[in-house]
Design a protein around this motif. Sequence first.
Motif, PDB file in Angstrom:
ATOM      1  N   LEU A 220     -32.031  -3.986  46.331  1.00 52.96           N
ATOM      2  CA  LEU A 220     -32.671  -5.071  45.462  1.00 52.96           C
ATOM      3  C   LEU A 220     -31.501  -5.731  45.149  1.00 52.96           C
ATOM      4  CD1 LEU A 220     -35.895  -3.464  43.823  1.00 52.96           C
ATOM      5  CD2 LEU A 220     -35.850  -5.355  45.401  1.00 52.96           C
TER       6      LEU A 220
ATOM      7  N   ARG B  62     -35.496  -7.820  41.577  1.00 52.16           N
ATOM      8  CA  ARG B  62     -35.865  -7.044  40.505  1.00 52.16           C
ATOM      9  C   ARG B  62     -36.593  -7.916  39.483  1.00 52.16           C
ATOM     10  NH1 ARG B  62     -34.244  -1.886  40.540  1.00 52.16           N
ATOM     11  NH2 ARG B  62     -32.245  -1.322  41.639  1.00 52.16           N
TER      12      ARG B  62
ATOM     13  N   LEU C  96     -37.410  -0.125  45.177  1.00 52.85           N
ATOM     14  CA  LEU C  96     -37.073   0.608  43.888  1.00 52.85           C
ATOM     15  C   LEU C  96     -36.433   1.832  44.020  1.00 52.85           C
ATOM     16  CD1 LEU C  96     -39.947  -0.827  41.764  1.00 52.85           C
ATOM     17  CD2 LEU C  96     -37.679  -1.296  41.478  1.00 52.85           C
TER      18      LEU C  96
ATOM     19  N   ARG D 192     -38.926   7.200  37.177  1.00 59.06           N
ATOM     20  CA  ARG D 192     -39.804   6.541  37.877  1.00 59.06           C
ATOM     21  C   ARG D 192     -41.179   7.108  38.140  1.00 59.06           C
ATOM     22  NH1 ARG D 192     -39.183   3.998  42.707  1.00 59.06           N
ATOM     23  NH2 ARG D 192     -40.749   2.328  41.869  1.00 59.06           N
TER      24      ARG D 192
ATOM     25  N   ALA E 138     -41.018  -3.272  46.181  1.00 58.75           N
ATOM     26  CA  ALA E 138     -41.347  -2.111  45.444  1.00 58.75           C
ATOM     27  C   ALA E 138     -40.845  -1.015  45.992  1.00 58.75           C
ATOM     28  CB  ALA E 138     -42.887  -1.814  45.292  1.00 58.75           C
TER      29      ALA E 138
END
Length: 187
Positions: A71, A76, A12, A152, A9
């Motif tokens: 990632l 993901r 991200l 986000r 996370a």
Amino acid sequence: MSLKYAVLAALLEGEASGYELSKSFDVSLANFWPATPQQLYRELERLAQDGLVQARTVQQERRPNKRMFTLTEAGRAELAAFAAEPPKRPTAVRDELLIKMQAMDGGDPEVTRALIEERMGWARGKLDRYRRVRRRLLGGRTEEEYLSSTDRVGPYLTLMAGIGFEEENLRWCERVLAVLAQRVALG
């Protein structure tokens, strides 16, 4: 839940070295999922071995080379699957200070007061850090403007939880100090 998902996370946000991840982890996730830098580095290596993150080495002249992590599509997908699952168990608070509060009767109220004041100092420090991050994220925008325009919202919503947690921590500490003062005055 394992540290694995917290690291995924955090990535991200984009490519990061282990050091950068450790610093951002302290601000964004440590309030509810603490980890030492060593744990983060070990987890990054596992994630790379599992193909969930990709690592590249950046050559540096005056410093040791650093590894940058991103990632992968598999990472993901794994994170998306995790995010869709309900939590496996409800939130549980494990707090040594609460055990000390449970056992405080008959002890020295000044020691208890000092413990609470120390907790207040920690909470204020975290709250100050969280509020600085909030100001940086908002960048002069209102919360509504930010939330309607950012790609986000997860980091902001998580930050709001941290701010609320520390504000409540301070309220509780203030109440404890008031109760202790009242009991000393009656005693």
